[in-house]
Design a protein around this motif. Structure first.
Motif, PDB file in Angstrom:
ATOM      1  N   UNK A   1     -32.321 -10.847  -3.482  1.00 31.62           N
ATOM      2  CA  UNK A   1     -34.357 -10.267  -4.017  1.00 31.62           C
ATOM      3  C   UNK A   1     -34.620  -9.207  -3.656  1.00 31.62           C
ATOM      4  N   UNK A   2     -33.474  -8.558  -2.524  1.00 33.06           N
ATOM      5  CA  UNK A   2     -33.760  -7.230  -1.734  1.00 33.06           C
ATOM      6  C   UNK A   2     -32.997  -6.165  -3.016  1.00 33.06           C
ATOM      7  N   UNK A   3     -32.632  -6.666  -3.216  1.00 32.56           N
ATOM      8  CA  UNK A   3     -31.584  -5.606  -4.245  1.00 32.56           C
ATOM      9  C   UNK A   3     -32.649  -5.359  -5.735  1.00 32.56           C
ATOM     10  N   UNK A   4     -33.721  -5.899  -6.376  1.00 33.46           N
ATOM     11  CA  UNK A   4     -34.210  -6.006  -7.096  1.00 33.46           C
ATOM     12  C   UNK A   4     -35.260  -5.251  -7.019  1.00 33.46           C
TER      13      UNK A   4
ATOM     14  N   UNK B   1     -25.905   0.703 -15.562  1.00 35.65           N
ATOM     15  CA  UNK B   1     -26.217   1.406 -14.522  1.00 35.65           C
ATOM     16  C   UNK B   1     -27.178   0.722 -13.561  1.00 35.65           C
ATOM     17  N   UNK B   2     -28.279   0.245 -14.455  1.00 32.84           N
ATOM     18  CA  UNK B   2     -28.991  -0.866 -13.231  1.00 32.84           C
ATOM     19  C   UNK B   2     -28.831  -2.178 -12.541  1.00 32.84           C
ATOM     20  N   UNK B   3     -27.719  -2.261 -13.051  1.00 30.14           N
ATOM     21  CA  UNK B   3     -26.991  -3.475 -12.540  1.00 30.14           C
ATOM     22  C   UNK B   3     -25.672  -3.279 -11.784  1.00 30.14           C
ATOM     23  N   UNK B   4     -24.938  -1.791 -11.533  1.00 30.29           N
ATOM     24  CA  UNK B   4     -24.274  -1.969 -10.844  1.00 30.29           C
ATOM     25  C   UNK B   4     -25.418  -1.367  -9.141  1.00 30.29           C
ATOM     26  N   UNK B   5     -26.456  -0.273  -9.391  1.00 30.67           N
ATOM     27  CA  UNK B   5     -27.359  -0.496  -8.331  1.00 30.67           C
ATOM     28  C   UNK B   5     -27.742  -2.050  -7.913  1.00 30.67           C
TER      29      UNK B   5
END
Length: 310
Positions: free
Chosen positions: A158-161, A177-181
């Motif tokens: 959840x904190x990665x979203x 890149x959003x998935x990598x971040x």
């Protein structure tokens, strides 16, 4: 000065105290860290400076969503917070705010964040924000936290979203890149949280929360911290094809620094000498800031993208 009466408890509260209590429910320090990662994600998405209004709208919606999740978490975890030393000052424990009012506050923030993001950015960002709130409350807080030592590993998703929401807010889509971040923060969360949990191990034991340091041998915990640290640092390098030399240099240098501290912690733990988990905890915040600030500056400067090696 006008005060608000609490007939159930027979005391009054100043409006400023109520305001501080409601702000406290949102856990502003946690929200601040999440927002630090959102802006660089938006800058990478457009490879430059996004429209200021879009950034502001996304940050407002993201703050409301994070505040909602944290407030509802406080409602569910009120019994745990009451027995843990580091959480005994939270508003629901001190009865500054009632559980019912906190629930209404958290729910209103969540619905408000969805409506705001939909109206000011796009439906995708709004849906992602709402899904994050539901996952944090229903999956992490209600299911994982009290049942498994892997709680923070999966619940930390959840904190990665915010980076994904930021990307969606800026572009209306979600690209690799959003998935990598997302993965960078996913692998960062266990070392960050477990380092803190080592210090508060007794708190978690007293509350019956199976945080890894409370249920596993110290050497196993430090070994897991090292493993996730390596995954995190290597994962940051996956962003290199979408960035320039500045990000690559700072990601590699700060990653090496983080790994040195993680290995030192593990070595001290294995030898049975005094370890310094809080040093790694504080450094983890600095590390994440360095990586994402480098990402933001790299994007703002429009440095040539290094691209894929093939």
């Amino acid at each position: 000065m006008t005060t608000a009466a609490d007939p159930a408890r027979g005391f009054t509260r100043k409006p400023v105290d109520l305001l501080k209590a409601y702000v406290g429910l949102t856990k502003p320090r946690v929200v601040e860290l999440l927002l630090v990662t959102t802006i660089p994600a938006m800058m990478l998405a457009v490879r430059g400076i996004p429209a200021p209004w879009v950034v502001l709208a996304t940050l407002i919606g993201g703050t409301m969503a994070a505040g909602s999740a944290n407030a509802l978490n406080c409602v569910v975890d009120a019994d745990i917070d009451q027995v843990m030393k580091r959480t005994r000052a939270r508003p629901l424990v001190r009865h500054t705010v009632s559980n019912r009012h906190a629930f209404v506050f958290g729910t209103s923030l969540g619905l408000g964040s969805f409506a705001w993001l939909w109206a000011t950015t796009n439906l995708l960002a709004a849906v992602l924000a709402l899904a994050t709130i539901l996952f944090y409350v229903l999956v992490y807080t209600l299911v994982l936290k009290r049942r498994t030592a892997q709680n923070i590993v999966w619940g930390g998703a959840a904190g990665c979203m915010p980076v994904v929401i930021g990307w969606a807010g800026a572009t209306g889509s979600v690209e690799w890149p959003a998935i990598v971040m997302f993965g960078v923060i996913f692998f960062w969360t266990p070392p960050h949280t477990w380092a803190l949990a080592v210090k508060y191990k007794d708190d978690y034991e007293r509350a019956g929360v199976p945080m890894l340091p409370a249920v596993a041998r110290p050497a196993h915990v430090s070994r897991q911290i090292v493993a996730f640290s390596w995954l995190m640092v290597l994962w940051t390098l996956l962003l290199v094809p979408a960035t320039g030399w500045l990000y690559a240099a700072f990601a590699a240098a700060s990653g090496a620094w983080f790994l040195v501290l993680a290995h030192r912690l593990h070595s001290a733990t294995r030898r049975g000498v005094k370890a310094r988990p809080m040093r790694l905890f504080h450094m983890s915040n600095t590390y994440l800031m360095i990586v994402f600030v480098a990402l933001a500056v790299d994007s703002a400067l429009g440095l040539p993208v290094l691209g894929l090696p093939w």
